[in-house]
Design a protein around this motif. Structure first.
Motif, PDB file in Angstrom:
ATOM      1  N   UNK A 137       0.857  -1.188   0.000  1.00 24.46           N
ATOM      2  CA  UNK A 137       0.000   0.000   0.000  1.00 24.46           C
ATOM      3  C   UNK A 137       0.891   1.235   0.000  1.00 24.46           C
ATOM      4  N   UNK A 138       0.630   2.162  -0.928  1.00 26.87           N
ATOM      5  CA  UNK A 138       1.424   3.389  -1.038  1.00 26.87           C
ATOM      6  C   UNK A 138       0.489   4.583  -1.051  1.00 26.87           C
ATOM      7  N   UNK A 139       0.770   5.574  -0.211  1.00 30.25           N
ATOM      8  CA  UNK A 139       0.001   6.824  -0.167  1.00 30.25           C
ATOM      9  C   UNK A 139       0.975   7.993  -0.166  1.00 30.25           C
ATOM     10  N   UNK A 140       0.838   8.893  -1.146  1.00 33.58           N
ATOM     11  CA  UNK A 140       1.697  10.072  -1.246  1.00 33.58           C
ATOM     12  C   UNK A 140       0.997  11.248  -0.574  1.00 33.58           C
ATOM     13  N   UNK A 141       1.595  11.764   0.493  1.00 31.47           N
ATOM     14  CA  UNK A 141       0.961  12.839   1.259  1.00 31.47           C
ATOM     15  C   UNK A 141       0.963  14.170   0.521  1.00 31.47           C
ATOM     16  N   UNK A 142       1.824  14.326  -0.496  1.00 29.61           N
ATOM     17  CA  UNK A 142       1.897  15.593  -1.224  1.00 29.61           C
ATOM     18  C   UNK A 142       0.858  15.655  -2.338  1.00 29.61           C
TER      19      UNK A 142
END
Length: 295
Positions: free
Chosen positions: A125-130
């Motif tokens: 699982x990958x989530x980019x905060x930007x």
């Protein structure tokens, strides 16, 4: 994941049609406006497993091929660095556990605490905060394999040194098997004349793909002439990979440069990334290192 065939490849055909148009018509046709949808970037994933519980995940962003000339962007290291995702939450779930990978640099995330349980399911699982982009994928850990024979043959003359890599693989079982051989410190450029291929891009030069159909009586014997790079140390690794990942790498080889791997249109590459591009693979290579100067 998707790649792109740049418009410059079609320039010759465009000129032909332009000349035909000038010869057949006495007036210039009205220009046709083409409304292309805006490119929606997605995350691009690449992974690698190493012995001793190491896993590396690289996270980048796709971009539109209309952003500029592909060859120029491919050589622009500053631009390439802007594609790296540096503020993502990258997690691997396995056997009821969740491991958060540590950001290193240039979009690389690393963990030293992921046990290698073969036939175990791993979920990424990958989530980019930007950017707010996120993706997920799942794969199964495959068992490592070894070369039955691996030997570089070194020939030296007054003008140069050539290395031919001889290797033998044994088919590990009756099921369909697929193998990835990776080269570090050398490449296969301007080789394989039987395929009538004069040159390869970086990825094509550094990997060799072998599938079950190439084996005879459970064996595959191959040889590759190599061009050494500045170092005389050659590292050769072998991985047992899944059929979907094999198909992905096959098309990856044919599709062109890194630019093509990061763009969003129009050729489809197989992928197991949900809401993203690339491939999440838990292949675990075995490797051998050769010091060419000592041979």
């Amino acid at each position: 994941m998707k790649t792109v065939s740049f418009l410059t490849k079609k320039l010759g055909f465009g000129l032909i049609w332009l000349l035909l148009g000038l010869g057949l018509f006495s007036c210039e046709p009205d220009p046709i406006e083409i409304d292309l949808p805006a490119h929606e970037p997605k995350l691009v994933i690449a992974t690698q497993v190493f012995p001793a519980k190491y896993m590396v995940v690289q996270v980048s962003k796709s971009f539109s091929s209309l952003a500029g000339d592909g060859k120029e962007m491919n050589a622009d290291t500053t631009f390439l660095k802007t594609l790296a995702v540096e503020h993502a939450l990258v997690q691997i779930n396995f056997n009821g556990q969740t491991e958060t990978l540590k950001h290193v640099r240039n979009g690389f995330y690393v963990s030293r605490n992921i046990p290698q349980h073969f036939q175990q399911r791993y979920t990424l699982t990958v989530r980019d905060s930007v950017s707010g982009l996120e993706c997920t994928a799942a794969t199964e850990m495959l068992a490592p394999v070894n070369f039955e024979k691996l030997e570089p043959e070194v020939k030296r003359t007054e003008k140069d040194t050539t290395v031919t890599l001889h290797f033998t693989l044994a088919d590990p079982g009756p099921e369909r098997n697929f193998f990835l051989i990776s080269l570090v410190g050398a490449n296969r450029k301007n080789l394989l004349p039987k395929n009538k291929i004069g040159s390869f891009n970086a990825v094509q030069e550094q990997i060799i793909l072998v599938n079950h159909g190439a084996f005879t009586n459970g064996k595959y014997e191959g040889k590759e002439r190599l061009t050494l790079e500045t170092s005389d140390t050659l590292l050769v690794s072998l991985s047992n990979i899944s059929e979907p990942y094999y198909n992905y790498l096959q098309l990856y080889q044919k599709s062109g440069s890194l630019m093509n791997q990061l763009t969003g249109e129009p050729i489809n590459l197989p992928t197991n990334i949900q809401n993203g591009y690339g491939f999440f693979s838990a292949h675990n290579p075995t490797a051998q290192v050769f010091k060419i100067s000592e041979r």
